[in-house]
Design a protein around this motif. Structure first.
Motif, short mmCIF file in Angstrom:
data_model
loop_
_atom_site.label_atom_id
_atom_site.label_comp_id
_atom_site.label_asym_id
_atom_site.label_seq_id
_atom_site.Cartn_x
_atom_site.Cartn_y
_atom_site.Cartn_z
N SER A 346 0.83 -1.21 0.00
CA SER A 346 0.00 0.00 0.00
C SER A 346 0.86 1.26 0.00
O SER A 346 0.57 2.24 -0.70
N ILE A 347 1.95 1.23 0.77
CA ILE A 347 2.86 2.38 0.81
C ILE A 347 3.52 2.58 -0.55
O ILE A 347 3.64 3.70 -1.05
N VAL A 348 3.94 1.48 -1.16
CA VAL A 348 4.58 1.55 -2.48
C VAL A 348 3.59 2.11 -3.52
O VAL A 348 3.93 3.00 -4.31
N LEU A 349 2.36 1.61 -3.52
CA LEU A 349 1.36 2.08 -4.47
C LEU A 349 1.02 3.55 -4.24
O LEU A 349 0.75 4.29 -5.19
N LEU A 350 1.02 3.97 -2.98
CA LEU A 350 0.76 5.37 -2.66
C LEU A 350 1.78 6.27 -3.36
O LEU A 350 1.43 7.28 -3.98
N ILE A 351 3.05 5.90 -3.27
CA ILE A 351 4.12 6.68 -3.90
C ILE A 351 3.98 6.65 -5.42
O ILE A 351 4.10 7.68 -6.10
N ILE A 352 3.69 5.47 -5.98
CA ILE A 352 3.60 5.34 -7.44
C ILE A 352 2.43 6.16 -7.99
O ILE A 352 2.58 6.88 -8.98
N PHE A 353 1.27 6.05 -7.35
CA PHE A 353 0.11 6.80 -7.83
C PHE A 353 0.37 8.30 -7.78
O PHE A 353 -0.04 9.04 -8.69
N TYR A 354 1.04 8.76 -6.73
CA TYR A 354 1.33 10.19 -6.63
C TYR A 354 2.27 10.62 -7.76
O TYR A 354 2.03 11.62 -8.43
N CYS A 355 3.33 9.87 -7.95
CA CYS A 355 4.34 10.25 -8.94
C CYS A 355 3.79 10.24 -10.36
O CYS A 355 3.99 11.20 -11.12
N ILE A 356 3.09 9.18 -10.73
CA ILE A 356 2.61 9.07 -12.10
C ILE A 356 1.48 10.07 -12.37
O ILE A 356 1.38 10.63 -13.46
N SER A 357 0.64 10.33 -11.37
CA SER A 357 -0.48 11.25 -11.58
C SER A 357 0.00 12.70 -11.68
O SER A 357 -0.47 13.46 -12.52
N PHE A 358 0.93 13.09 -10.81
CA PHE A 358 1.51 14.44 -10.90
C PHE A 358 2.16 14.63 -12.26
O PHE A 358 1.95 15.64 -12.93
N GLY A 359 2.95 13.64 -12.67
CA GLY A 359 3.68 13.77 -13.92
C GLY A 359 2.81 13.70 -15.15
O GLY A 359 2.86 14.58 -16.02
N TYR A 360 1.96 12.69 -15.22
CA TYR A 360 1.16 12.49 -16.43
C TYR A 360 0.13 13.59 -16.61
O TYR A 360 0.07 14.25 -17.65
N TYR A 361 -0.71 13.81 -15.60
CA TYR A 361 -1.77 14.80 -15.74
C TYR A 361 -1.24 16.23 -15.72
O TYR A 361 -1.80 17.12 -16.36
N GLY A 362 -0.16 16.44 -14.94
CA GLY A 362 0.42 17.78 -14.93
C GLY A 362 0.91 18.20 -16.30
O GLY A 362 0.76 19.35 -16.70
N LEU A 363 1.46 17.24 -17.05
CA LEU A 363 1.97 17.55 -18.37
C LEU A 363 0.89 17.39 -19.44
O LEU A 363 0.72 18.24 -20.31
N TRP A 364 0.12 16.30 -19.38
CA TRP A 364 -0.84 15.97 -20.44
C TRP A 364 -1.92 17.03 -20.57
O TRP A 364 -2.29 17.41 -21.69
N MET A 365 -2.45 17.51 -19.45
CA MET A 365 -3.54 18.50 -19.51
C MET A 365 -3.07 19.82 -20.10
O MET A 365 -3.89 20.62 -20.56
N TRP A 366 -1.76 20.04 -20.12
CA TRP A 366 -1.24 21.29 -20.65
C TRP A 366 -0.68 21.15 -22.06
O TRP A 366 -0.21 22.13 -22.64
N PHE A 367 -0.72 19.95 -22.62
CA PHE A 367 -0.19 19.76 -23.97
C PHE A 367 -0.83 20.71 -25.00
O PHE A 367 -0.12 21.35 -25.79
N PRO A 368 -2.18 20.81 -25.05
CA PRO A 368 -2.76 21.73 -26.06
C PRO A 368 -2.29 23.17 -25.90
O PRO A 368 -1.99 23.85 -26.89
N GLU A 369 -2.21 23.64 -24.65
CA GLU A 369 -1.75 25.01 -24.42
C GLU A 369 -0.26 25.16 -24.78
O GLU A 369 0.15 26.16 -25.39
N LEU A 370 0.55 24.16 -24.42
CA LEU A 370 1.97 24.22 -24.74
C LEU A 370 2.19 24.22 -26.24
O LEU A 370 3.05 24.94 -26.76
N PHE A 371 1.39 23.40 -26.96
CA PHE A 371 1.57 23.36 -28.41
C PHE A 371 1.00 24.60 -29.09
O PHE A 371 1.42 24.95 -30.20
N ALA A 372 0.04 25.26 -28.44
CA ALA A 372 -0.42 26.54 -28.97
C ALA A 372 0.74 27.55 -28.92
O ALA A 372 0.91 28.37 -29.83
#
Length: 548
Positions: A346-372
């Motif tokens: 559970s502790i390991v999954l907690l760290i993984i979910f935080y890292c991948i969600s911050f990274g993926y959604y932080g970048l992915w949601m801004w792709f259209p704006e960045l490419f604009a």
């Protein structure tokens, strides 16, 4: 199956209601007493003759076969998964135009992209807990309805704060459907096919992304015919896009309500074995359609007792005590997740979910704006930090369709990663794929910062998209296999909530820093993905394991 009783044959259709205890007082006296032999895999009648075999959950799933039912299940659950992708990603595709109508700054856009994740954080654990207590199917119907209803209403919001609020409520619905869909889907799957089929279900996220990017945003937002006045509201094309994005989740709720049964694994754990057998019968009849095979008579070996009686609640102290009891009961799954044999994972999954969600959604949601911004500057998204002020002063119309073309290309680059996971998930296992894909994703994000041309930025974004989807698919498989049935949806809901906290932080960080220092958020994403990949090596191997 026939039985002999007082010289006559009678059909015995009563399944075993509880593998640990069978109450003779509930049996029909005309049929005689059924005796449960704990040392065997059969139920015997009073003369010692064999009545029927009893099966575990995994054995019953195998008896039901694999075929048409599972492909229908994949289509319905996949459409629901795609609808969640559409609802989440639609904000990112409307930002380049909605920012003018709603007078949004970069910080406002960060809050808007974060609002749905805040709702998902609230809804994730709540719906997951209810799914473990009340049933997967009921929760899916309600959560998808909330998603579609409030997502559609957001299109008519004239003010930014109201649009933000309605997107937040829509996010509460999304937070319920994402973790519960994978729990529900996995509990119908034969053990040897589970990894590949969950990976196939995860590919519908790509379908939803493409639907949002090309099927809706690209075709609707740039069109002048999609604009009209609704009273004092200037209904621009992006508002119609928001309405259309709510249709998949609403239709998914209807499909679950009309077509899909409750999870047989949940029914068994709830002590509702008769209903579970009816579900297995439905699966068998659909899978064996066109053959002459008859449904095998069997009972179910369960460990749970039927649900307790409903008690009336009094007033005053009794109500307060009951409320406290409900709150403690609701938090009990979290306590169980971080104790005993599942604490470390559970502790390991907690760290993984935080890292991948911050990274993926932080970048992915801004792709259209960045490419604009790339479209205007012609170089790296971080090449010219003074660019945003110029963008804020220019008109949002006519809409530049190149942003949606690039979004489509990045979304389509998920396909190789999805095919790859479907083919090798069951042979390699989720742990290895999860770790390796996160590490490669980290490298691709770092290189996005380094490159200096638009083509290079687009190419590395595609690599990030194709590799990161492998990580998400592996996480979907591993997450469902690490926890028992009574904790599965609660655990996935909790970790989804943790992921949404990370997604909110990622979007807020991007919104605050993208105008002044694009370097910081991109390198932070790279570092977090690398951390998640290394920590994933600590997870246990779950390849082709049985669901408990």
């Amino acid at each position: 199956m026939s039985r002999n009783n007082n010289g006559g044959d009678k059909e015995a259709r009563r399944p075993l209601l509880n593998g640990n205890q069978l109450d003779p007082t509930e049996l029909d006296s005309d049929e005689g007493e059924v005796i449960f032999d704990r040392r065997s895999s059969v139920i015997s009648d009073e003369s010692g003759g064999t009545a029927t075999k009893r099966l575990t959950y995994e054995e019953a799933v195998e008896e039901a076969g694999f075929g048409l039912f599972h492909w229908l299940l994949l289509a319905v659950c996949g459409w629901a998964n795609a609808s969640d992708a559409v609802e989440i990603l639609c904000v990112s595709f409307l930002l380049p135009t909605a920012r003018c109508d709603l007078l949004l700054s970069s910080s406002d856009m960060g809050l808007l992209t974060a609002s749905i994740f805040l709702g998902m954080m609230v809804g994730g654990y709540m719906w997951g807990y209810l799914a473990d207590q009340r049933g997967r199917r009921k929760v899916l119907v309600v959560s998808l309805t909330v998603n579609g209803l409030f997502g559609g209403l957001a299109s008519a919001a004239p003010w930014f704060w109201l649009f933000l609020l309605l997107r937040f409520i829509s996010g509460i619905g999304v937070g319920g459907s994402i973790p519960v869909i994978f729990s529900y889907f996995s509990e119908f799957m034969p053990r040897l096919r589970r990894g590949a089929m969950i990976s196939a279900l995860a590919t519908f996220w790509m379908a939803g992304n493409i639907l949002a990017a090309v099927g809706l945003a690209w075709l609707v937002i740039p069109r002048t015919w999609a604009r009209f006045s609704l009273g004092t509201l200037d209904f621009q094309s992006w508002r119609l896009f928001v309405v259309l994005c709510s249709v998949p989740s609403t239709s998914s709720a209807i499909l679950f309500k009309l077509l899909m049964p409750e999870s047989p694994k949940f029914l068994m754990e709830a002590g509702r074995a008769e209903e579970a057998i009816r579900v297995f019968r439905l699966m068998f009849e659909m899978n064996m359609k066109g053959t002459e095979k008859a449904f095998p008579e069997f009972a179910l070996r369960t460990n749970s007792k039927p649900g307790g009686e409903i008690r009336e609640i009094g007033s005053g102290d009794t109500k307060r005590k009951h409320l406290m009891s409900v709150l403690k009961q609701g938090l009990l799954p979290i306590k169980q997740m971080f104790s005993g044999s599942v604490k470390a994972r559970s502790i390991v999954l907690l760290i993984i979910f935080y890292c991948i969600s911050f990274g993926y959604y932080g970048l992915w949601m801004w792709f259209p704006e960045l490419f604009a911004r790339v479209e205007s500057s012609g170089g790296s998204p971080c090449a010219n930090v003074s660019m945003p002020s110029a963008l804020n002063n220019q008109s949002c119309y006519p809409v530049k369709t190149a942003v949606y073309m690039e979004g489509f290309i990045i979304a389509a680059s998920n396909l190789p990663g999805n095919i790859f996971t479907i083919l090798i998930m069951d042979s390699t296992g989720g742990k290895t794929l999860l770790s390796c894909s996160l590490i490669v994703s980290s490298l691709s994000v770092f290189l996005i910062y380094v490159v200096q041309t638009k083509a290079q930025s687009l190419g590395l974004s595609c690599i990030f998209s194709g590799v990161s989807v492998i990580a998400w698919n592996a996480l979907d498989v591993v997450g469902t296999e690490l926890y028992p049935t009574q904790l599965r949806s609660s655990a996935l809901g909790f970790f989804t909530g943790v992921g949404r906290v990370a997604a909110i932080m990622g979007n807020v960080v991007f919104g605050k820093l993208v105008d002044s220092s694009c370097t910081v958020p991109i390198l932070l994403v790279s570092a977090l993905l690398l951390t998640g990949g290394l920590v994933a090596l600590l997870l246990p191997q779950t390849r082709q394991t049985e669901l408990t």
